[in-house]
Design a protein around this motif. Structure first.
Motif, PDB file in Angstrom:
ATOM      1  N   UNK A   1       0.617  -1.103   0.509  1.00 48.46           N
ATOM      2  CA  UNK A   1       0.322  -0.173  -0.245  1.00 48.46           C
ATOM      3  C   UNK A   1       1.134   1.284  -0.209  1.00 48.46           C
ATOM      4  N   UNK A   2      -0.091   2.696  -0.426  1.00 42.69           N
ATOM      5  CA  UNK A   2       1.492   3.425  -0.670  1.00 42.69           C
ATOM      6  C   UNK A   2      -0.002   4.709  -0.529  1.00 42.69           C
ATOM      7  N   UNK A   3       0.591   5.960  -0.352  1.00 40.12           N
ATOM      8  CA  UNK A   3       0.221   6.899  -0.656  1.00 40.12           C
ATOM      9  C   UNK A   3       0.358   7.821  -1.582  1.00 40.12           C
ATOM     10  N   UNK A   4      -0.503   8.356  -2.635  1.00 37.90           N
ATOM     11  CA  UNK A   4      -0.242   8.483  -4.007  1.00 37.90           C
ATOM     12  C   UNK A   4      -0.452  10.056  -4.226  1.00 37.90           C
ATOM     13  N   UNK A   5       0.481  11.283  -4.344  1.00 37.51           N
ATOM     14  CA  UNK A   5      -0.595  12.138  -4.374  1.00 37.51           C
ATOM     15  C   UNK A   5      -1.078  12.382  -5.711  1.00 37.51           C
ATOM     16  N   UNK A   6      -2.825  13.207  -6.159  1.00 37.97           N
ATOM     17  CA  UNK A   6      -2.683  13.519  -7.872  1.00 37.97           C
ATOM     18  C   UNK A   6      -2.141  13.870  -8.577  1.00 37.97           C
ATOM     19  N   UNK A   7      -1.225  14.836  -8.818  1.00 36.93           N
ATOM     20  CA  UNK A   7      -0.784  15.831  -9.512  1.00 36.93           C
ATOM     21  C   UNK A   7      -2.005  15.474 -11.005  1.00 36.93           C
ATOM     22  N   UNK A   8      -3.314  16.564 -10.384  1.00 36.19           N
ATOM     23  CA  UNK A   8      -4.390  16.331 -11.325  1.00 36.19           C
ATOM     24  C   UNK A   8      -3.501  17.340 -12.689  1.00 36.19           C
ATOM     25  N   UNK A   9      -3.140  18.043 -12.705  1.00 36.24           N
ATOM     26  CA  UNK A   9      -2.587  19.079 -13.616  1.00 36.24           C
ATOM     27  C   UNK A   9      -4.122  19.915 -14.268  1.00 36.24           C
ATOM     28  N   UNK A  10      -3.230  21.246 -14.636  1.00 33.50           N
ATOM     29  CA  UNK A  10      -4.029  22.508 -15.171  1.00 33.50           C
ATOM     30  C   UNK A  10      -5.167  22.157 -16.102  1.00 33.50           C
ATOM     31  N   UNK A  11      -4.999  21.770 -17.679  1.00 30.10           N
ATOM     32  CA  UNK A  11      -5.432  21.151 -18.403  1.00 30.10           C
ATOM     33  C   UNK A  11      -6.807  20.515 -17.631  1.00 30.10           C
ATOM     34  N   UNK A  12      -6.968  19.399 -17.293  1.00 25.08           N
ATOM     35  CA  UNK A  12      -7.206  18.413 -16.939  1.00 25.08           C
ATOM     36  C   UNK A  12      -8.527  18.539 -15.432  1.00 25.08           C
ATOM     37  N   UNK A  13      -7.958  19.800 -14.897  1.00 31.25           N
ATOM     38  CA  UNK A  13      -8.513  20.304 -13.409  1.00 31.25           C
ATOM     39  C   UNK A  13      -9.730  21.692 -14.527  1.00 31.25           C
TER      40      UNK A  13
END
Ligand code: SF4
Lengths: 259, 472
Positions: free
Chosen positions: A9-21
């Motif tokens: 198990x691990x903790x992932x920080x999602x970097x959404x990206x500005x275009x996806x956001x």
């Protein structure tokens, strides 16, 4: 779920990206689903952009200003994952270079770089994902976005996962590794050249005979979707994560919302 | 050569609307790339060779002064002369003096990009000396009074019927009704005409692919053998080369040569690889009586030790431009000076200044294909970015773009404010674009919507929805 995540198990920080956001939040939710399927806990720290617009315009000071905040926001996650080879490449390849002349930040930048990945290659290469539980009827073709392909080696991973999607067939895109002409600010600074490139790309997409075009980067997808619709080529355009996460029921990129 | 690099945008526009050019470029797209791919794949150690070649050149550049001096010693020992020239003007004057002292009326020339760089042909003509290009491509464009559009295929912008046209217009003493429809016939005609020039020439000028410090030799690779005749038939042979062409040993050259032709044309080796060392020795069957090397700096030493240092590893193979989507869209002339494509986008600002050549490093999507095929592993996109940094440092570039970037950076370093702005923007655009799914025109986005639609956002930003989901 048939995946037996090799990693713990691990903790992932999602970097959404500005275009996806901004344009395609569905891709963000698809990324969250895929990451959770791969046994990760997903968090979404406060964020804006990776800093590429400034970096690629030669404005290092402003790029640093934005990048510093990304480095701080993602300091305490195991991995940083972006549904984009371009932003993933920025974090992974270019942050260390950007701060090379600033020793106090360089270390943190390198630390971030080592933990940063593009979504699909992260799922396959780091989490050992072999297949997905999804259905999609029809033939798709896949464009290899430049940064993902050349900076991060994203090539087989999306194809491997796509092959496990029930009902889906892949038609390889002629010239799949040729740039689509997006190039960030390039497409508005040199519109005529960009137009030639994306026109050629649209022609290749049409020739592939697929009903759907997939890729892993919103910038390229917006560019290609915009050209295909301007030319009246009836090909649906989606981010690859939408199909892999079984979330391709939304209207495709640039298609009307009939709800 | 007079630069039009500042007018890159107009040049490109014209090129994009030139159907003949576009037809010619089509051949390039499909020829070079595939041949290079096959050649590289067939050599198991190709990737390893790239590392070795890079290291050889890095080592040489780190000790450039030392190797150049060794090279000079060897040239002198073999009876040749070395002329160190800082600028294009010095090189031109030096060559003129050599031609004058040989009483030259006609000089033959092998292919040399450095000769283009110093605009040698125009200069010699002005001084009453006839320069004759002997490489077929160069010969064709000389007749057309055009600069080369590619560094190894100078006439790549032309189609076969353009060449036929050119020959008919230039070779007016030949029968007008002769047959010239076949490539073979064009070659034969050029060969016949060039043969008499070879014999008439008093001085032969060649470029150099490499200078070898160990032996004082220069090496040229060609596919036509014209270089051999250029350097052996006349009384005087002038090698015109830039400083960074030097490599330590013959062995090193052999290593790099294994990459050169494969990267360039996909051949395992060029048809002719010619080594020349000094003038004819007693007992030699042929060779010139005098041997001169004109060594040109012209801005290169100023690149040493800067962020553009690695550009000096370039062996002028042309792989970067052959694989460049921008080059293949607009062709070489659009770049406006001697060196086109990605290598030109880095080198040209170094040689003629970023004020003049500012467009070139900007007209790239950073797709990275050039770097991925460059046999010398030159990080071309990175260096284009460095040029952009120099422009920003000097406050060059349109004010509107700088203002836009400033506004963007202001928002992008304030996540809460940015989130709000994105939320508003996505909401408005999403609502407006919902029915059609896209915009055919948008205020302030003409650069985008002039040529393609703008897909509409889905409506609410990811972060807005995520926050709501996590509140529940
Ligand atoms: S930059 Fe690299 S690929 Fe381009 S011409 Fe030079 S050596 Fe060849």
């Amino acid at each position: 779920m048939e995946n037996t995540p090799a990693a713990s198990p691990c903790r992932v920080g999602l970097f959404v990206t500005c275009l996806v956001d901004l344009f395609r939040p569905t891709v963000g939710f698809a990324a969250v689903k895929l990451l959770e399927d791969a046994g990760c806990t997903v968090v979404v720290p406060q964020q804006t952009c990776c800093g590429q617009p400034a970096y690629n315009s030669g404005d290092k000071a402003r790029a640093k200003q934005v990048a510093r905040q990304v480095i701080a926001a993602f300091a305490d996650v195991d991995y940083v994952v972006a549904p984009s080879g371009s932003c993933g490449g920025m974090l992974h390849e270019h942050y260390p270079e950007l701060f090379a002349d600033e020793p106090e930040t360089a270390l943190a930048a390198q630390h971030l770089a080592k933990r940063s990945h593009e979504l699909i290659s992260f799922l396959v290469d780091v989490r050992g994902m072999k297949r997905v539980d999804a259905r999609f009827e029809g033939a798709v073709t896949y464009h290899d976005s430049c940064s993902g392909l050349r900076e991060l080696g994203v090539k087989q991973q999306p194809r491997q996962l796509l092959r496990s999607v029930e009902g889906l067939s892949i038609r390889e895109l002629p010239g799949a590794e040729t740039c689509c002409g997006f190039g960030g600010t390039f497409c508005v600074k040199y519109p005529a050249i960009s137009d030639r490139m994306v026109t050629d790309k649209a022609e290749d997409i049409r020739r592939s005979g697929a009903g759907t075009l997939l890729a892993g980067d919103m910038g390229c997808l917006l560019n290609m979707a915009g050209k295909l619709s301007r030319l009246g080529v009836p090909v649906a355009v989606r981010h690859v994560a939408e199909v892999l996460a079984d979330m391709a029921d939304r209207p495709s990129i640039g298609a009307p919302d009939r709800k | 050569m007079q630069s039009t690099s500042h007018a890159f945008k107009d040049n490109a526009q014209r090129a994009l609307h030139d159907p003949r050019l576009q037809r010619a470029m089509e051949n390039l797209r499909h020829g070079f790339q595939e041949r290079r791919r096959v050649a590289a794949a067939a050599l198991p150690e190709f990737e390893q060779l790239r590392d070795i070649a890079r290291d050889i050149k890095n080592h040489t550049l780190a000790n450039l002064d030392w190797y150049l001096e060794r090279y000079e010693e060897k040239v002198l020992a073999s009876g040749g002369h070395v002329h160190w020239c800082r600028t294009a003007a010095e090189a031109r004057e030096t060559i003129l003096a050599i031609c004058r002292s040989a009483g030259a009326r006609t000089v033959t020339k092998g292919k040399s990009m450095i000769a283009e760089e110093i605009a040698l042909n125009d200069f010699l003509e002005e001084k009453g000396i006839e320069p004759v290009e002997t490489d077929l491509g160069e010969y064709i464009i000389q007749l057309r009074r055009e600069p080369p559009s590619h560094i190894i295929a100078p006439a790549v912008h032309l189609n076969q019927d353009d060449v036929e046209d050119t020959f008919r217009r230039s070779h007016t003493d030949l029968p007008a009704d002769r047959s010239l429809g076949e490539a073979r016939e064009l070659c034969d005609e050029a060969r016949t005409i060039l043969r008499s020039k070879f014999l008439a020439a008093d001085v032969g000028i060649t470029g150099a692919n490499f200078l070898i410090a160990e032996t004082g030799s220069s090496i040229i690779v060609t596919n036509e053998g014209n270089g051999d005749l250029t350097q052996t038939l006349p009384k005087v042979h002038v090698v015109l080369a830039s400083l960074e062409k030097v490599v330590p040993t013959l062995e090193d050259v052999s290593t790099i040569l294994r990459l050169l032709a494969r990267s360039a044309t996909g051949q395992e080796f060029s048809s002719y690889t010619t080594v020349s060392t000094g003038p004819r020795r007693p007992g030699d069957l042929d060779g010139p009586q005098e041997y001169h090397v004109v060594l040109l700096d012209n801005g290169r030493s100023a690149m040493l030790g800067t962020e553009f240092h690695e550009m000096l590893r370039c062996i002028r193979c042309s792989a970067c431009m052959n694989h460049c989507p921008v080059y293949s869209a607009v062709g070489g002339h659009a770049y406006g000076w001697v060196y086109p494509g990605p290598m030109g986008a880095v080198l040209t600002p170094g040689l003629i200044g970023i004020d003049e050549a500012g467009h070139l490093p900007n007209a790239s999507t950073f797709c990275g294909r050039c770097e991925s095929v460059c046999p010398m592993k030159i990080p071309l996109p990175k260096m284009m970015r460095h040029w952009r940094e120099r422009q920003v440092e000097r406050g060059l570039g349109p004010a509107a773009a700088r203002w836009g970037l400033g506004a963007w950076a202001f928002l992008a370093s304030r996540p809460a404010l940015y989130g709000l702005a994105a939320k508003l923007g996505a909401g408005v655009l999403g609502r407006l674009g919902r029915r059609k799914g896209r915009f055919a025109a948008l205020p302030l986005a003409g650069g985008w919507t002039g040529v393609r639609d703008m897909p509409a956002p889905e409506g609410r930003t990811f972060r807005d929805q995520w926050a709501e989901r996590n509140r529940r």
